[in-house]
Design a protein around this motif. Structure first.
Motif, PDB file in Angstrom:
ATOM      1  N   SER A 126      22.004  24.080  -1.602  1.00  0.00           N
ATOM      2  CA  SER A 126      22.431  22.986  -0.735  1.00  0.00           C
ATOM      3  C   SER A 126      23.945  22.815  -0.781  1.00  0.00           C
ATOM      4  O   SER A 126      24.625  23.291  -1.698  1.00  0.00           O
ATOM      5  CB  SER A 126      21.773  21.678  -1.174  1.00  0.00           C
ATOM      6  OG  SER A 126      22.253  21.292  -2.456  1.00  0.00           O
ATOM      7  N   ALA A 127      24.457  22.108   0.212  1.00  0.00           N
ATOM      8  CA  ALA A 127      25.888  21.805   0.225  1.00  0.00           C
ATOM      9  C   ALA A 127      26.266  20.953  -0.981  1.00  0.00           C
ATOM     10  O   ALA A 127      27.352  21.121  -1.553  1.00  0.00           O
ATOM     11  CB  ALA A 127      26.253  21.080   1.527  1.00  0.00           C
ATOM     12  N   ALA A 128      25.362  20.056  -1.378  1.00  0.00           N
ATOM     13  CA  ALA A 128      25.645  19.210  -2.538  1.00  0.00           C
ATOM     14  C   ALA A 128      25.773  20.046  -3.803  1.00  0.00           C
ATOM     15  O   ALA A 128      26.673  19.827  -4.618  1.00  0.00           O
ATOM     16  CB  ALA A 128      24.538  18.162  -2.704  1.00  0.00           C
ATOM     17  N   ALA A 129      24.865  21.028  -3.991  1.00  0.00           N
ATOM     18  CA  ALA A 129      24.941  21.887  -5.171  1.00  0.00           C
ATOM     19  C   ALA A 129      26.221  22.708  -5.169  1.00  0.00           C
ATOM     20  O   ALA A 129      26.863  22.896  -6.200  1.00  0.00           O
ATOM     21  CB  ALA A 129      23.723  22.801  -5.240  1.00  0.00           C
ATOM     22  N   ARG A 130      26.598  23.186  -4.012  1.00  0.00           N
ATOM     23  CA  ARG A 130      27.853  23.963  -3.920  1.00  0.00           C
ATOM     24  C   ARG A 130      29.052  23.091  -4.218  1.00  0.00           C
ATOM     25  O   ARG A 130      29.945  23.469  -4.984  1.00  0.00           O
ATOM     26  CB  ARG A 130      27.983  24.583  -2.526  1.00  0.00           C
ATOM     27  CG  ARG A 130      26.973  25.686  -2.231  1.00  0.00           C
ATOM     28  CD  ARG A 130      27.387  26.481  -1.008  1.00  0.00           C
ATOM     29  NE  ARG A 130      27.517  25.642   0.193  1.00  0.00           N
ATOM     30  CZ  ARG A 130      26.527  25.381   1.035  1.00  0.00           C
ATOM     31  NH1 ARG A 130      25.308  25.875   0.799  1.00  0.00           N
ATOM     32  NH2 ARG A 130      26.725  24.633   2.099  1.00  0.00           N
TER      33      ARG A 130
END
Length: 297
Positions: free
Chosen positions: A249-253
Motif C-alpha cells: 500500500s501507499a501507506a506502507a511505502r
C-alpha cells in the motif's frame, strides 16, 4: 508456594544478552489455555504449530524448536508432562514427543492455587510480560495466546522488583526535540506532545538501562515496528528496514519502506546518541535482518 517468584525466576539459557523467551512464551500460552479450560491437557501434537508460530513471531532470529520449552519448563515447577507411559517428558526430540503422546499442562499445585485465587493468573502473566517483553508488545502478546487480563488488577507484586524511571520519557523527548527520530512526526495537542514515546533500544525487560544512551524518541507506529524488529538502527545511525517486511500500500511505502537508509533525526548536540553496545544488541536480538539496501527505497 510463591508462584509470582517462580514466574519471575524461570531458568533460561543466557549468553551475552541473547534472548531466550521460549519458556515465558509457553507459560503465557499455558496460562491462557488454563483460563479457557482448567482441566484440559495440551497434547504436544495439538499445540506444536501454535508454539512454533509464537517463537517465530516473538523469539529471536534463527530456527527454534517448540520441543525445547515443552520439555524444559518442567524443571521450573510450573509445568508437568506425561506420556502414554506415565508422568515425565521423553526429552526435546520432536519425534519422541509426538510418538509418546506427550501432553502438558500447568503443574497440579499451581492449578490448585489458581482455582483458590483466580487473580493469581493475571499477576503471573503480568510478571512474565514485564520481565521478558517491552510494553508495546504486551497487549498484542495477550491477544496472540488468548489471554484475557485487566491491567489494573495485574501489576506485579514482586518485592524489590526493578522499577522503570518515570523521568526517562521527558529526558528522551527533550533530547530528540519532541520529534520521531525516524520520520520527524511532532504532533501536539496544545503544549502536550501526543503519539511520541521513549523507546528502549536494549529492552528494559532484559536489563536495558533507563538512560538516554539506550533510548530513542519514536512515534507510536515506529516504536511498535522497532520493537517487532521491522525497523532498526545501523552503525551509521541510519534507519534499517528488514527485507522480510512486505507492504504494497501507499501507506506502507510512505511510512516504512521510505525510511530505508534515512539518517536519524537527533539527538540534539550535547545529548547522548544511542550507545554502540545497545544498538548492536537490538540488531542481533530484535531486528529481523538482513536490511534492505538504501537504493530499494
Amino acid at each position: 508456594m510463591d508462584w509470582l517468584a517462580r514466574a519471575a525466576t524461570l531458568r533460561q539459557w543466557t549468553s551475552k544478552g541473547v534472548r531466550a523467551p521460549h519458556k515465558p512464551l509457553l507459560l503465557l500460552y499455558a496460562l491462557a489455555r488454563h483460563q479457557q479450560d482448567a482441566d484440559r491437557e495440551l497434547a504436544y501434537t495439538a499445540v506444536e504449530d501454535d508454539l512454533k508460530r509464537l517463537l517465530a513471531e516473538y523469539g529471536p532470529r534463527g530456527r527454534t524448536s517448540p520441543a525445547y520449552p515443552f520439555h524444559h519448563l518442567v524443571s521450573d515447577g510450573v509445568w508437568e508432562v506425561r506420556t502414554k507411559g506415565g508422568h515425565g517428558s521423553p526429552g526435546t526430540n520432536v519425534g519422541d514427543l509426538r510418538a509418546s503422546g506427550a501432553a502438558g499442562r500447568l503443574a497440579a499445585d499451581l492449578r490448585s492455587s489458581l482455582r483458590s485465587d483466580p487473580a493469581l493468573l493475571g499477576r503471573m502473566a503480568r510478571t512474565v510480560l514485564d520481565l521478558h517483553f517491552p510494553p508495546s508488545l504486551h497487549r498484542e502478546l495477550c491477544d496472540a495466546v488468548g489471554l484475557e487480563i485487566e491491567d489494573a488488577e495485574t501489576r506485579p507484586l514482586i518485592p524489590g522488583q526493578r522499577r522503570r524511571s518515570p523521568a526517562l520519557r521527558e529526558l528522551v523527548l527533550t533530547a530528540y526535540e519532541y520529534q520521531c527520530a525516524f520520520c520527524g512526526y511532532d504532533g501536539r495537542i496544545g503544549a502536550m506532545p501526543v503519539g511520541l514515546e521513549a523507546a528502549h533500544v536494549r529492552w528494559w525487560a532484559l536489563g536495558g538501562p533507563d538512560e538516554v544512551a539506550n533510548a530513542v524518541c519514536l512515534c507510536s507506529l515506529h516504536h511498535k515496528l522497532f520493537d517487532k524488529g521491522v525497523l532498526g538502527v545501523s552503525d551509521e545511525h541510519r534507519v534499517m528496514v528488514a527485507q522480510r517486511f512486505v507492504g504494497h500500500s501507499a501507506a506502507a511505502r510512505d511510512h516504512v519502506l521510505a525510511l530505508t537508509g534515512r539518517p536519524l533525526l537527533g539527538p540534539q548536540p550535547g545529548a547522548s546518541p544511542i550507545a554502540p553496545d545497545h544498538r548492536s544488541w537490538h540488531t542481533d536480538q530484535v531486528f529481523q535482518g538482513p536490511a534492505r539496501p538504501a537504493a530499494a527505497a
